[in-house]
Scaffold this motif. Structure first.
Motif, PDB file in Angstrom:
ATOM      1  N   GLN A 103       0.817  -1.210   0.000  1.00 17.31           N
ATOM      2  CA  GLN A 103       0.000   0.000   0.000  1.00 17.31           C
ATOM      3  C   GLN A 103       0.853   1.263   0.000  1.00 17.31           C
ATOM      4  O   GLN A 103       0.456   2.284  -0.562  1.00 17.31           O
ATOM      5  CB  GLN A 103      -0.923  -0.012   1.216  1.00 17.31           C
ATOM      6  N   TYR A 104       2.025   1.214   0.639  1.00 17.34           N
ATOM      7  CA  TYR A 104       2.919   2.373   0.767  1.00 17.34           C
ATOM      8  C   TYR A 104       4.326   2.010   0.300  1.00 17.34           C
ATOM      9  O   TYR A 104       5.269   1.980   1.088  1.00 17.34           O
ATOM     10  CB  TYR A 104       2.948   2.860   2.219  1.00 17.34           C
ATOM     11  N   PRO A 105       4.500   1.730  -0.984  1.00 18.01           N
ATOM     12  CA  PRO A 105       5.797   1.248  -1.471  1.00 18.01           C
ATOM     13  C   PRO A 105       6.928   2.264  -1.355  1.00 18.01           C
ATOM     14  O   PRO A 105       8.095   1.887  -1.315  1.00 18.01           O
ATOM     15  CB  PRO A 105       5.522   0.904  -2.931  1.00 18.01           C
ATOM     16  N   ARG A 106       6.599   3.554  -1.270  1.00 21.18           N
ATOM     17  CA  ARG A 106       7.635   4.585  -1.180  1.00 21.18           C
ATOM     18  C   ARG A 106       7.929   4.990   0.261  1.00 21.18           C
ATOM     19  O   ARG A 106       8.808   5.803   0.503  1.00 21.18           O
ATOM     20  CB  ARG A 106       7.218   5.801  -1.996  1.00 21.18           C
ATOM     21  N   ALA A 107       7.202   4.432   1.208  1.00 17.00           N
ATOM     22  CA  ALA A 107       7.398   4.793   2.612  1.00 17.00           C
ATOM     23  C   ALA A 107       8.634   4.104   3.192  1.00 17.00           C
ATOM     24  O   ALA A 107       9.033   3.038   2.740  1.00 17.00           O
ATOM     25  CB  ALA A 107       6.163   4.406   3.430  1.00 17.00           C
ATOM     26  N   THR A 108       9.221   4.739   4.184  1.00 12.27           N
ATOM     27  CA  THR A 108      10.341   4.170   4.914  1.00 12.27           C
ATOM     28  C   THR A 108       9.792   3.567   6.201  1.00 12.27           C
ATOM     29  O   THR A 108       9.074   4.234   6.940  1.00 12.27           O
ATOM     30  CB  THR A 108      11.385   5.256   5.241  1.00 12.27           C
ATOM     31  N   PHE A 109      10.122   2.297   6.466  1.00  8.56           N
ATOM     32  CA  PHE A 109       9.651   1.589   7.651  1.00  8.56           C
ATOM     33  C   PHE A 109      10.850   1.295   8.540  1.00  8.56           C
ATOM     34  O   PHE A 109      11.873   0.820   8.060  1.00  8.56           O
ATOM     35  CB  PHE A 109       8.997   0.255   7.271  1.00  8.56           C
ATOM     36  N   GLY A 110      10.688   1.552   9.832  1.00 10.38           N
ATOM     37  CA  GLY A 110      11.751   1.237  10.774  1.00 10.38           C
ATOM     38  C   GLY A 110      11.179   0.748  12.080  1.00 10.38           C
ATOM     39  O   GLY A 110       9.966   0.828  12.311  1.00 10.38           O
ATOM     40  N   THR A 111      12.053   0.223  12.919  1.00 12.71           N
ATOM     41  CA  THR A 111      11.636  -0.208  14.250  1.00 12.71           C
ATOM     42  C   THR A 111      12.527   0.448  15.290  1.00 12.71           C
ATOM     43  O   THR A 111      13.708   0.685  15.053  1.00 12.71           O
ATOM     44  CB  THR A 111      11.728  -1.738  14.443  1.00 12.71           C
ATOM     45  N   ILE A 112      11.923   0.753  16.431  1.00 13.51           N
ATOM     46  CA  ILE A 112      12.654   1.236  17.606  1.00 13.51           C
ATOM     47  C   ILE A 112      12.176   0.352  18.744  1.00 13.51           C
ATOM     48  O   ILE A 112      10.981   0.336  19.046  1.00 13.51           O
ATOM     49  CB  ILE A 112      12.329   2.705  17.938  1.00 13.51           C
ATOM     50  N   THR A 113      13.083  -0.389  19.363  1.00 11.30           N
ATOM     51  CA  THR A 113      12.657  -1.297  20.424  1.00 11.30           C
ATOM     52  C   THR A 113      13.514  -1.150  21.676  1.00 11.30           C
ATOM     53  O   THR A 113      14.718  -0.953  21.594  1.00 11.30           O
ATOM     54  CB  THR A 113      12.661  -2.767  19.950  1.00 11.30           C
ATOM     55  N   ASN A 114      12.857  -1.242  22.816  1.00  9.76           N
ATOM     56  CA  ASN A 114      13.553  -1.319  24.100  1.00  9.76           C
ATOM     57  C   ASN A 114      13.838  -2.765  24.466  1.00  9.76           C
ATOM     58  O   ASN A 114      14.620  -3.036  25.348  1.00  9.76           O
ATOM     59  CB  ASN A 114      12.695  -0.711  25.221  1.00  9.76           C
ATOM     60  N   GLY A 115      13.145  -3.673  23.809  1.00 12.20           N
ATOM     61  CA  GLY A 115      13.223  -5.083  24.175  1.00 12.20           C
ATOM     62  C   GLY A 115      14.375  -5.821  23.537  1.00 12.20           C
ATOM     63  O   GLY A 115      15.136  -5.270  22.729  1.00 12.20           O
ATOM     64  N   LEU A 116      14.486  -7.059  23.920  1.00 10.63           N
ATOM     65  CA  LEU A 116      15.497  -7.927  23.336  1.00 10.63           C
ATOM     66  C   LEU A 116      15.009  -8.398  21.975  1.00 10.63           C
ATOM     67  O   LEU A 116      13.816  -8.470  21.727  1.00 10.63           O
ATOM     68  CB  LEU A 116      15.742  -9.129  24.243  1.00 10.63           C
ATOM     69  N   GLY A 117      15.918  -8.732  21.125  1.00  9.44           N
ATOM     70  CA  GLY A 117      15.538  -9.245  19.813  1.00  9.44           C
ATOM     71  C   GLY A 117      15.427  -8.131  18.795  1.00  9.44           C
ATOM     72  O   GLY A 117      15.650  -6.964  19.080  1.00  9.44           O
ATOM     73  N   SER A 118      15.085  -8.540  17.593  1.00 11.30           N
ATOM     74  CA  SER A 118      14.987  -7.588  16.501  1.00 11.30           C
ATOM     75  C   SER A 118      13.945  -8.079  15.509  1.00 11.30           C
ATOM     76  O   SER A 118      13.537  -9.240  15.536  1.00 11.30           O
ATOM     77  CB  SER A 118      16.339  -7.474  15.798  1.00 11.30           C
ATOM     78  N   ALA A 119      13.561  -7.185  14.622  1.00 16.57           N
ATOM     79  CA  ALA A 119      12.624  -7.564  13.561  1.00 16.57           C
ATOM     80  C   ALA A 119      13.265  -8.632  12.680  1.00 16.57           C
ATOM     81  O   ALA A 119      12.620  -9.610  12.314  1.00 16.57           O
ATOM     82  CB  ALA A 119      12.221  -6.346  12.746  1.00 16.57           C
ATOM     83  N   ALA A 120      14.541  -8.446  12.355  1.00 18.29           N
ATOM     84  CA  ALA A 120      15.234  -9.437  11.512  1.00 18.29           C
ATOM     85  C   ALA A 120      15.268 -10.792  12.214  1.00 18.29           C
ATOM     86  O   ALA A 120      15.019 -11.827  11.598  1.00 18.29           O
ATOM     87  CB  ALA A 120      16.646  -8.962  11.192  1.00 18.29           C
ATOM     88  N   GLY A 121      15.539 -10.798  13.502  1.00 18.78           N
ATOM     89  CA  GLY A 121      15.587 -12.038  14.270  1.00 18.78           C
ATOM     90  C   GLY A 121      14.242 -12.721  14.366  1.00 18.78           C
ATOM     91  O   GLY A 121      14.155 -13.933  14.569  1.00 18.78           O
ATOM     92  N   ALA A 122      13.168 -11.937  14.207  1.00 15.41           N
ATOM     93  CA  ALA A 122      11.818 -12.494  14.252  1.00 15.41           C
ATOM     94  C   ALA A 122      11.321 -12.861  12.856  1.00 15.41           C
ATOM     95  O   ALA A 122      10.165 -13.222  12.689  1.00 15.41           O
ATOM     96  CB  ALA A 122      10.871 -11.490  14.897  1.00 15.41           C
ATOM     97  N   GLY A 123      12.209 -12.749  11.859  1.00 16.14           N
ATOM     98  CA  GLY A 123      11.821 -13.087  10.497  1.00 16.14           C
ATOM     99  C   GLY A 123      11.098 -11.973   9.765  1.00 16.14           C
ATOM    100  O   GLY A 123      10.460 -12.208   8.738  1.00 16.14           O
ATOM    101  N   LEU A 124      11.200 -10.740  10.279  1.00 15.06           N
ATOM    102  CA  LEU A 124      10.492  -9.609   9.679  1.00 15.06           C
ATOM    103  C   LEU A 124      11.431  -8.603   9.021  1.00 15.06           C
ATOM    104  O   LEU A 124      10.989  -7.529   8.587  1.00 15.06           O
ATOM    105  CB  LEU A 124       9.657  -8.887  10.747  1.00 15.06           C
ATOM    106  N   GLY A 125      12.701  -8.915   8.942  1.00 12.46           N
ATOM    107  CA  GLY A 125      13.694  -7.978   8.426  1.00 12.46           C
ATOM    108  C   GLY A 125      13.396  -7.445   7.042  1.00 12.46           C
ATOM    109  O   GLY A 125      13.701  -6.292   6.729  1.00 12.46           O
ATOM    110  N   GLU A 126      12.782  -8.245   6.196  1.00 15.50           N
ATOM    111  CA  GLU A 126      12.498  -7.825   4.818  1.00 15.50           C
ATOM    112  C   GLU A 126      11.545  -6.635   4.743  1.00 15.50           C
ATOM    113  O   GLU A 126      11.481  -5.934   3.733  1.00 15.50           O
ATOM    114  CB  GLU A 126      11.907  -8.991   4.016  1.00 15.50           C
ATOM    115  N   PHE A 127      10.796  -6.375   5.804  1.00 10.96           N
ATOM    116  CA  PHE A 127       9.803  -5.304   5.788  1.00 10.96           C
ATOM    117  C   PHE A 127      10.345  -3.959   6.253  1.00 10.96           C
ATOM    118  O   PHE A 127       9.671  -2.942   6.125  1.00 10.96           O
ATOM    119  CB  PHE A 127       8.604  -5.690   6.654  1.00 10.96           C
ATOM    120  N   PHE A 128      11.548  -3.953   6.828  1.00 11.79           N
ATOM    121  CA  PHE A 128      12.052  -2.733   7.454  1.00 11.79           C
ATOM    122  C   PHE A 128      13.323  -2.226   6.798  1.00 11.79           C
ATOM    123  O   PHE A 128      14.192  -2.995   6.410  1.00 11.79           O
ATOM    124  CB  PHE A 128      12.287  -2.975   8.950  1.00 11.79           C
TER     125      PHE A 128
END
Length: 185
Positions: A19-44
């Motif tokens: 829906q938003y192909p030109r948008a920039t997606f990022g994550t900011i987390t206080n927790g352990l782990g990462s989006a990439a580690g959860a298998g979501l790296g391709e989206f960010f």
């Protein structure tokens, strides 16, 4: 990190990217782990982890964790630099939408940067407890230990929710329609 994913998150992120192909997606987390580690790296396009800021950049814990300004400022720099080609983030805070599950660490902190906010109020969210909020964000003032969401010592109980939450969802499946209703860019 995979075991903490909301139901439907992969499908929702896939829809958002379409829906938003030109948008920039990022994550900011206080927790352990990462989006990439959860298998979501391709989206960010970028990830900011408080643990990585402390370990790799030697940023002090209170400054590395939301609601501190530094993770948000770093995210803005990354969004400008690592955005989608000529469609990198413009720097206009009104085009930024911060989505999070913590009223203080996500919504209130994002509003301090003039971002729009979506609060995920999901029944399966386990509140982050160790040190969340930092000493300056407690209703009792500096010097007290951090609390957890719902802890009566946290300033979140004093927040004007209407001023810090632009929209609320109870599941990731509703995120695309809420963003469309906000005039998402």
């Amino acid at each position: 990190a995979k075991r903490h994913l909301f139901a439907g998150v992969v499908e929702s992120l896939r829809r958002l990217r379409a829906q938003y192909p030109r948008a920039t997606f990022g994550t900011i987390t206080n927790g352990l782990g990462s989006a990439a580690g959860a298998g979501l790296g391709e989206f960010f396009d970028f990830e900011i982890s408080a643990d990585a800021l402390m370990d790799e950049m030697r940023i002090h814990g209170d400054d590395a964790r939301k609601p501190a300004a530094f993770p948000f400022e770093l995210a803005m720099r990354y969004a400008r630099a690592e955005g989608r080609g000529e469609h990198a983030w413009s720097g206009d805070p009104h085009t930024w939408v911060h989505v999070g599950d913590d009223l203080l660490n996500d919504c209130h902190a994002a509003k301090l940067h003039a971002f729009r906010t979506i609060h995920i109020e999901h029944p399966s969210v386990v509140p982050y407890q160790p040190g969340a909020g930092g000493p300056g964000y407690l209703a009792g003032g500096p010097g007290l230990p951090g609390g957890y969401p719902g802890d009566p010592r946290r300033a979140e109980l004093l927040l004007d929710l209407a001023a810090i939450v632009d929209a609320k969802v109870t599941s990731m499946e509703h995120l695309t329609e809420v963003l469309a209703g906000m005039g998402g860019h």
